[in-house]
Scaffold this motif. Structure first.
Motif, short mmCIF file in Angstrom:
data_model
loop_
_atom_site.label_atom_id
_atom_site.label_comp_id
_atom_site.label_asym_id
_atom_site.label_seq_id
_atom_site.Cartn_x
_atom_site.Cartn_y
_atom_site.Cartn_z
N ALA A 1 35.12 37.62 46.68
CA ALA A 1 36.49 37.17 47.47
C ALA A 1 36.99 38.35 47.79
O ALA A 1 36.64 39.27 47.72
CB ALA A 1 37.28 36.62 46.25
N GLU A 2 37.92 38.22 48.99
CA GLU A 2 38.42 39.15 49.77
C GLU A 2 39.48 40.05 48.72
O GLU A 2 39.81 39.46 47.69
CB GLU A 2 39.44 38.26 50.78
N ASN A 3 39.58 41.24 48.88
CA ASN A 3 40.28 42.27 48.11
C ASN A 3 41.90 42.03 48.54
O ASN A 3 42.10 41.50 49.99
CB ASN A 3 39.99 43.51 48.64
N LEU A 4 42.75 42.27 47.45
CA LEU A 4 44.13 42.30 47.76
C LEU A 4 44.44 43.57 48.52
O LEU A 4 44.04 44.68 48.11
CB LEU A 4 44.86 42.16 46.63
N ARG B 1 39.79 31.08 44.88
CA ARG B 1 38.43 31.68 45.01
C ARG B 1 37.52 30.99 44.05
O ARG B 1 36.22 30.38 44.41
CB ARG B 1 38.35 33.12 44.65
N ASP C 1 47.18 37.30 44.23
CA ASP C 1 45.93 37.00 43.56
C ASP C 1 45.35 35.78 43.41
O ASP C 1 44.09 35.48 44.01
CB ASP C 1 45.89 37.88 42.05
N ARG D 1 43.52 34.44 46.87
CA ARG D 1 42.44 35.18 47.39
C ARG D 1 41.34 34.20 48.05
O ARG D 1 41.28 33.43 46.91
CB ARG D 1 41.96 36.25 46.41
N GLU D 2 40.85 34.18 48.93
CA GLU D 2 39.92 33.35 49.64
C GLU D 2 38.46 34.04 49.53
O GLU D 2 38.38 35.30 49.23
CB GLU D 2 40.07 33.02 50.89
#
Length: 158
Positions: free
Chosen positions: A11-14, A62, A25, A28-29
């Motif tokens: 998943a993408e980071n924050l 996610r 959080d 997140r995709e």
């Protein structure tokens, strides 16, 4: 009971400015890599699962996107959200009495702790890789409850 522990895919980071936000959080995709991981894992699972398998997902986007690679409408279970623990997961799935196959799409460290608890009797910080699958079964032999590891599949092997 068959229990499949499936950690959400990559998943993408924050952004650092949102790192402490629970809502951010949960939103997140999956990355492109994560979508490919989820699809490959679903392709591996699909022919092995019974038609009545119950697909349970954390409400985190996610995890839902990972589960959707297997079924368009996974059952969202808020007790599986990030921050859950192994005992909460056990209560949610009804281990070992549930006769249905359950696919649990969730997060670390709870999934790894649950695997450790079921296999050793004690919680420990075991790691399940992103998009990794651990397939466990419960059975009774000579009046003894046993847990059997049916498969452990890491995404880089798919």
């Amino acid at each position: 009971m068959n229990l499949i522990l499936w950690r959400h895919a990559d998943a993408e980071n924050l952004p650092a400015s949102l790192a402490l936000s629970a809502q951010a959080d949960l939103a997140r995709e999956l990355t492109d890599r994560g979508r490919k991981q989820a699809e490959k894992a679903a392709q591996w699972l699909r022919p092995r699962l019974p038609e009545d398998a119950l697909i349970l997902s954390s409400p985190a986007l996610r995890a839902v996107q990972t589960a959707q690679a297997l079924t368009p409408k996974p059952r969202i279970v808020h007790d599986l959200a990030p921050g859950a623990n192994a005992m909460t997961l056990l209560g949610t799935i009804g281990w070992p009495g549930n006769v249905q196959t359950v696919v649990l799409v969730g997060h670390q460290p709870a999934l790894g702790q649950l695997a450790a608890l079921l296999l050793t009797g004690q919680e420990a910080y075991w790691t399940i890789k992103k998009a990794g699958i651990w397939w466990l079964s419960s059975r009774r032999r000579e009046d003894e409850s046993q847990v059997v590891v049916r498969a452990v599949v890491n995404p880089d092997l798919l």
